[in-house]
Design an enzyme around this catalytic site. Structure first.
Site, PDB file in Angstrom:
ATOM      1  N   ASN A   1       1.374  -6.484   9.482  1.00  0.00           N
ATOM      2  CA  ASN A   1       0.323  -5.973   8.249  1.00  0.00           C
ATOM      3  C   ASN A   1      -0.100  -4.786   8.601  1.00  0.00           C
ATOM      4  O   ASN A   1      -1.316  -4.392   8.784  1.00  0.00           O
ATOM      5  CB  ASN A   1      -0.593  -7.122   8.032  1.00  0.00           C
ATOM      6  CG  ASN A   1      -1.315  -6.802   6.765  1.00  0.00           C
ATOM      7  OD1 ASN A   1      -1.225  -5.722   5.912  1.00  0.00           O
ATOM      8  ND2 ASN A   1      -2.166  -7.705   6.246  1.00  0.00           N
ATOM      9  N   LYS A   2       0.629  -3.620   8.399  1.00  0.00           N
ATOM     10  CA  LYS A   2       0.406  -2.521   8.822  1.00  0.00           C
ATOM     11  C   LYS A   2      -0.655  -1.670   7.763  1.00  0.00           C
ATOM     12  O   LYS A   2      -1.613  -1.291   8.207  1.00  0.00           O
ATOM     13  CB  LYS A   2       1.384  -1.421   8.717  1.00  0.00           C
ATOM     14  CG  LYS A   2       1.313   0.131   9.112  1.00  0.00           C
ATOM     15  CD  LYS A   2       2.341   0.615  10.093  1.00  0.00           C
ATOM     16  CE  LYS A   2       1.905   2.084  10.407  1.00  0.00           C
ATOM     17  NZ  LYS A   2       0.574   2.469  10.956  1.00  0.00           N
TER      18      LYS A   2
ATOM     19  N   GLU B   1       1.176 -13.336   3.085  1.00  0.00           N
ATOM     20  CA  GLU B   1       1.662 -13.402   4.361  1.00  0.00           C
ATOM     21  C   GLU B   1       2.847 -14.408   4.491  1.00  0.00           C
ATOM     22  O   GLU B   1       3.175 -14.600   5.688  1.00  0.00           O
ATOM     23  CB  GLU B   1       0.327 -14.215   4.958  1.00  0.00           C
ATOM     24  CG  GLU B   1      -0.851 -13.170   5.135  1.00  0.00           C
ATOM     25  CD  GLU B   1      -1.930 -13.837   5.895  1.00  0.00           C
ATOM     26  OE1 GLU B   1      -1.903 -15.070   6.318  1.00  0.00           O
ATOM     27  OE2 GLU B   1      -2.852 -13.102   6.097  1.00  0.00           O
TER      28      GLU B   1
ATOM     29  N   GLY C   1     -12.903  -0.450  -2.858  1.00  0.00           N
ATOM     30  CA  GLY C   1     -13.965  -0.512  -1.744  1.00  0.00           C
ATOM     31  C   GLY C   1     -14.333  -1.728  -1.559  1.00  0.00           C
ATOM     32  O   GLY C   1     -15.231  -2.134  -0.805  1.00  0.00           O
TER      33      GLY C   1
ATOM     34  N   GLY D   1     -12.721  -4.337   0.131  1.00  0.00           N
ATOM     35  CA  GLY D   1     -12.582  -4.853   1.583  1.00  0.00           C
ATOM     36  C   GLY D   1     -13.542  -4.273   2.434  1.00  0.00           C
ATOM     37  O   GLY D   1     -14.252  -5.104   3.389  1.00  0.00           O
TER      38      GLY D   1
ATOM     39  N   TYR E   1      -8.599  -1.331   9.042  1.00  0.00           N
ATOM     40  CA  TYR E   1      -9.482  -1.735  10.139  1.00  0.00           C
ATOM     41  C   TYR E   1      -9.634  -0.792  11.082  1.00  0.00           C
ATOM     42  O   TYR E   1     -10.782  -0.395  11.288  1.00  0.00           O
ATOM     43  CB  TYR E   1      -9.000  -2.855  10.900  1.00  0.00           C
ATOM     44  CG  TYR E   1      -8.727  -4.364   9.971  1.00  0.00           C
ATOM     45  CD1 TYR E   1      -9.887  -4.518   9.103  1.00  0.00           C
ATOM     46  CD2 TYR E   1      -7.839  -5.008   9.998  1.00  0.00           C
ATOM     47  CE1 TYR E   1      -9.603  -5.724   8.114  1.00  0.00           C
ATOM     48  CE2 TYR E   1      -7.740  -6.172   9.260  1.00  0.00           C
ATOM     49  CZ  TYR E   1      -8.783  -6.251   8.287  1.00  0.00           C
ATOM     50  OH  TYR E   1      -8.409  -7.760   7.417  1.00  0.00           O
TER      51      TYR E   1
ATOM     52  N   GLY F   1      -8.555  -0.717  -3.500  1.00  0.00           N
ATOM     53  CA  GLY F   1      -8.988   0.633  -3.722  1.00  0.00           C
ATOM     54  C   GLY F   1     -10.243   0.908  -4.410  1.00  0.00           C
ATOM     55  O   GLY F   1     -10.594   2.094  -4.397  1.00  0.00           O
TER      56      GLY F   1
END
Length: 163
Positions: free
Chosen positions: A127-128, A29, A98, A100, A134, A96
């Protein structure tokens, strides 16, 4: 590549790993210089008497690959608690798999189990990848609310002097 994801509540033994995840997230960030929390701070606020924040760890085959820190807030309009996700992070090399989605689904389960009326979090507007992720899960951006913050000397001065 086979993977076995599991999620568990953190323990005091995880403090060093939690702090490392926090630093990695801050670097991503572009805010590493803003991290003030020491391992002692994290221990006190996650595991000390009266701690109100909680942390879960995601592991792949027993190796920590991510974490989420959350706490319960309250909605006067709903008359119910809500769950607020403060931070979610998965190490770049483990994205990648899973993790998150698994962390979010686990937190949603905690919210449901605790009769929470909502599950909320914030994301940086640049944060695209996170925003797209989401939204792919059905989450919606809150466009009618602006976040405000008071911290540091501003917070101290306002508490003491009202300005």
């Amino acid at each position: 590549m086979s993977n076995t994801l599991s999620i568990r509540q953190s323990t005091p033994d995880d403090i060093q790993q939690i702090r490392q995840f926090i630093l990695e997230l801050a670097i991503y960030e572009k805010a590493e210089h803003e991290v003030e929390a020491s391992e002692a701070d994290l221990h006190n606020t996650l595991f000390g008497e009266g701690a109100t924040a909680h942390c879960i760890i995601c592991e792949n085959e027993g190796v920590p690959i991510g974490f989420a820190v959350y706490f319960f807030n309250y909605s006067t309009w709903q008359g119910r608690n809500g769950l607020y996700l403060e931070d979610l992070y998965v190490s770049p090399q483990s994205r990648g798999l899973g993790a998150g989605k698994a962390l979010l689904q686990h937190l949603a389960g905690i919210a449901v189990d605790n009769n929470c009326g909502r599950f909320e979090w914030s994301v940086l507007d640049w944060n695209k990848p996170a925003i797209d992720f989401y939204e792919s899960l059905g989450a919606k951006a809150k466009s009618e609310w602006l976040g405000y913050r008071m911290d540091g000397e501003t917070l101290i001065n306002f508490a003491k002097n009202g300005q």
